[in-house]
Design a protein around this motif. Structure first.
Motif, PDB file in Angstrom:
ATOM      1  N   ALA A 238      -3.188  -0.391   0.126  1.00 31.98           N
ATOM      2  CA  ALA A 238      -2.700   0.148   1.217  1.00 31.98           C
ATOM      3  C   ALA A 238      -1.460   1.425   1.253  1.00 31.98           C
ATOM      4  CB  ALA A 238      -2.737  -0.482   2.918  1.00 31.98           C
ATOM      5  N   GLY A 239      -0.254   0.212   0.996  1.00 30.04           N
ATOM      6  CA  GLY A 239       1.036   0.655   0.486  1.00 30.04           C
ATOM      7  C   GLY A 239       1.411   1.358  -1.167  1.00 30.04           C
ATOM      8  N   CYS A 240       0.341   1.859  -1.590  1.00 34.40           N
ATOM      9  CA  CYS A 240      -0.039   2.494  -2.629  1.00 34.40           C
ATOM     10  C   CYS A 240      -0.800   3.603  -2.131  1.00 34.40           C
ATOM     11  CB  CYS A 240      -0.799   2.069  -3.696  1.00 34.40           C
ATOM     12  SG  CYS A 240      -0.224   2.405  -5.148  1.00 34.40           S
ATOM     13  N   GLY A 241      -1.841   4.050  -1.457  1.00 29.97           N
ATOM     14  CA  GLY A 241      -2.275   5.172  -0.317  1.00 29.97           C
ATOM     15  C   GLY A 241      -1.163   5.798  -0.089  1.00 29.97           C
ATOM     16  N   PHE A 242      -0.989   5.002   1.236  1.00 33.85           N
ATOM     17  CA  PHE A 242       0.294   5.435   1.450  1.00 33.85           C
ATOM     18  C   PHE A 242       2.017   6.104   0.763  1.00 33.85           C
ATOM     19  CE2 PHE A 242      -0.673   2.899   5.583  1.00 33.85           C
ATOM     20  CZ  PHE A 242      -0.877   3.922   6.109  1.00 33.85           C
ATOM     21  N   GLN A 243       2.160   5.813   0.268  1.00 32.40           N
ATOM     22  CA  GLN A 243       2.716   6.601  -1.003  1.00 32.40           C
ATOM     23  C   GLN A 243       2.283   7.870  -1.480  1.00 32.40           C
ATOM     24  OE1 GLN A 243       4.789   4.218  -4.006  1.00 32.40           O
ATOM     25  NE2 GLN A 243       6.504   3.631  -2.416  1.00 32.40           N
TER      26      GLN A 243
ATOM     27  N   MET B  55      -7.860  13.758   0.714  1.00 33.20           N
ATOM     28  CA  MET B  55      -8.374  13.327   0.104  1.00 33.20           C
ATOM     29  C   MET B  55      -7.687  13.172  -1.268  1.00 33.20           C
ATOM     30  SD  MET B  55     -10.009  17.960   0.041  1.00 33.20           S
ATOM     31  CE  MET B  55      -8.736  18.409  -0.554  1.00 33.20           C
ATOM     32  N   GLN B  56      -6.875  13.219  -2.134  1.00 36.47           N
ATOM     33  CA  GLN B  56      -6.033  12.685  -3.287  1.00 36.47           C
ATOM     34  C   GLN B  56      -6.265  11.072  -3.082  1.00 36.47           C
ATOM     35  OE1 GLN B  56      -4.721  14.639  -6.153  1.00 36.47           O
ATOM     36  NE2 GLN B  56      -4.358  16.445  -5.000  1.00 36.47           N
ATOM     37  N   ALA B  57      -5.049  10.549  -1.905  1.00 38.41           N
ATOM     38  CA  ALA B  57      -5.178   9.651  -2.078  1.00 38.41           C
ATOM     39  C   ALA B  57      -5.989   8.506  -1.662  1.00 38.41           C
ATOM     40  CB  ALA B  57      -4.424   9.189  -0.664  1.00 38.41           C
TER      41      ALA B  57
ATOM     42  N   PHE C   1       7.419   3.824  -8.223  1.00 41.24           N
ATOM     43  CA  PHE C   1       5.888   3.961  -7.808  1.00 41.24           C
ATOM     44  C   PHE C   1       4.577   5.000  -7.650  1.00 41.24           C
ATOM     45  CE2 PHE C   1       7.563   8.539  -8.030  1.00 41.24           C
ATOM     46  CZ  PHE C   1       7.012   9.389  -7.767  1.00 41.24           C
ATOM     47  N   CYS C   2       3.704   4.633  -6.027  1.00 43.42           N
ATOM     48  CA  CYS C   2       2.658   4.805  -6.593  1.00 43.42           C
ATOM     49  C   CYS C   2       2.341   6.299  -6.625  1.00 43.42           C
ATOM     50  CB  CYS C   2       1.601   4.102  -5.884  1.00 43.42           C
ATOM     51  SG  CYS C   2       1.557   2.379  -5.305  1.00 43.42           S
ATOM     52  N   GLU C   3       1.573   6.843  -8.424  1.00 43.56           N
ATOM     53  CA  GLU C   3       0.760   8.218  -8.538  1.00 43.56           C
ATOM     54  C   GLU C   3       0.435   8.586  -8.818  1.00 43.56           C
ATOM     55  OE1 GLU C   3       4.340  11.782  -9.575  1.00 43.56           O
ATOM     56  OE2 GLU C   3       3.997  10.445 -10.943  1.00 43.56           O
ATOM     57  N   ALA C   4      -0.368   9.644  -8.266  1.00 40.99           N
ATOM     58  CA  ALA C   4      -2.342   9.796  -8.943  1.00 40.99           C
ATOM     59  C   ALA C   4      -2.457   9.559 -10.637  1.00 40.99           C
ATOM     60  CB  ALA C   4      -3.136  10.976  -8.173  1.00 40.99           C
TER      61      ALA C   4
END
Length: 312
Positions: free
Chosen positions: A91-96, A154-156, A174-177
């Motif tokens: 979830a934290g990754c998705g928010f980033q 959409m991307q998250a 950090f979380c980057e796609a």
């Protein structure tokens, strides 16, 4: 503190190298400067009535996006470094990912709105308040946030819907796609193609509008008879183009390079530029070379000093 099996592990900016401590201190200092600089820009624009114009309203929104961009990545990186707990929940990754893409995409469209504002101011000065009305300005800002938000959502959601391999170590701070895509245990060809098209739309459409605006501005400036007017127009536009060049350049390197050219170390360094360095440069570029902002700052300092003297 242990992490659950579903958590990701952020390896940080330089892993366990000796340069980590120095770089951490430098990034933290720059990020703090970016937050203070952008907050000060927002407060000055709100405080000084002379800055209540469409151009400064757009700059205040740029400062807000930049302050949020720094806040999305640096606090987590600092906490990871100080506590040693490098885990981050899905979830934290998705928010980033959501906030990074929302703010990055929103800033792309906002910069194109700012270029249109400069085009109207220089090429149609007598019709400026009609062509850049408060309503249109608000619509341009709302549209920038909305388009960025749609892209981020959409991307998250798509990135986190994939199955991930046993190793959940993200070689990033950090979380980057694109970094998460390296950990996926499935065919990501369709998604990566979709992400590439998305990036083209989010980057190249606003960039083409910026290039068109500044081409028309350049043609108008070259026709000016007054050397002082030419100098003022060039100074304003060069500031905007410096911001555009740095921001778009780094985003294109991250999101529009072919997969075969992706280097983990290179991607991390480039990511520092658009998440930390660009946000600190924006308030400097728009304040150091802007007499209105410098005048507002001097007035604010003068009034603050006068209030302190009255209380003594």
């Amino acid at each position: 503190i242990g992490n659950t099996s579903s958590d990701f592990i952020l390896l940080g900016l330089l892993g366990h190298s000796r340069a980590q401590q120095f770089l951490f201190g430098m990034v933290l200092t720059i990020a703090f400067t970016a937050l203070v600089g952008n907050a000060l820009m927002i407060l000055l624009i709100q405080w000084d009535l002379r800055l209540h114009t469409p151009m400064y309203f757009l700059i205040s929104q740029l400062s807000l996006m930049d302050a949020m961009l720094v806040s999305t990545t640096v606090p987590k990186m600092a906490a990871d470094y100080l506590t040693g707990n490098k885990s981050i929940s899905p979830a934290g990754c998705g928010f980033q990912i959501f906030f990074l893409l929302t703010l990055g995409g929103g800033e792309c469209f906002l910069l194109s709105a700012m270029s249109y504002d400069r085009y109207v101011a220089i090429c149609h000065p007598l019709r400026y308040h009609v062509l850049m009305s408060h309503k249109l300005c608000s619509q341009l800002v709302a549209g920038s946030w909305l388009l960025g938000g749609i892209d981020g959502l959409m991307q998250a959601s798509a990135t986190l819907s994939f199955p991930y391999c046993h190793s959940r170590e993200i070689d990033h701070f950090f979380c980057e796609a694109p970094s998460l895509m390296r950990l996926v245990c499935a065919d990501t060809t369709v998604f990566e193609f979709f992400m590439y098209i998305c990036c083209i739309l989010m980057l190249l459409i606003p960039l083409s509008l910026i290039v068109a605006s500044y081409s028309l501005i350049l043609a108008a400036v070259l026709r000016m008879h007054s050397a002082a007017a030419r100098k003022k127009a060039f100074t304003t536009c060069s500031s905007h183009l410096a911001v555009v060049g740095l921001f778009y350049g780094t985003l294109m390197v991250i999101y529009m390079r072919p997969k075969s050219y992706h280097s983990v170390g290179h991607s991390k360094v480039v990511s520092v530029f658009y998440t930390v360095f660009t946000p600190v440069l924006n308030p400097l570029i728009y304040s150091m070379r802007n007499t209105d902002v410098k005048g507002a700052f001097r007035n604010w300092l003068g009034k603050t000093h006068a209030i302190k003297l009255n209380h003594i």
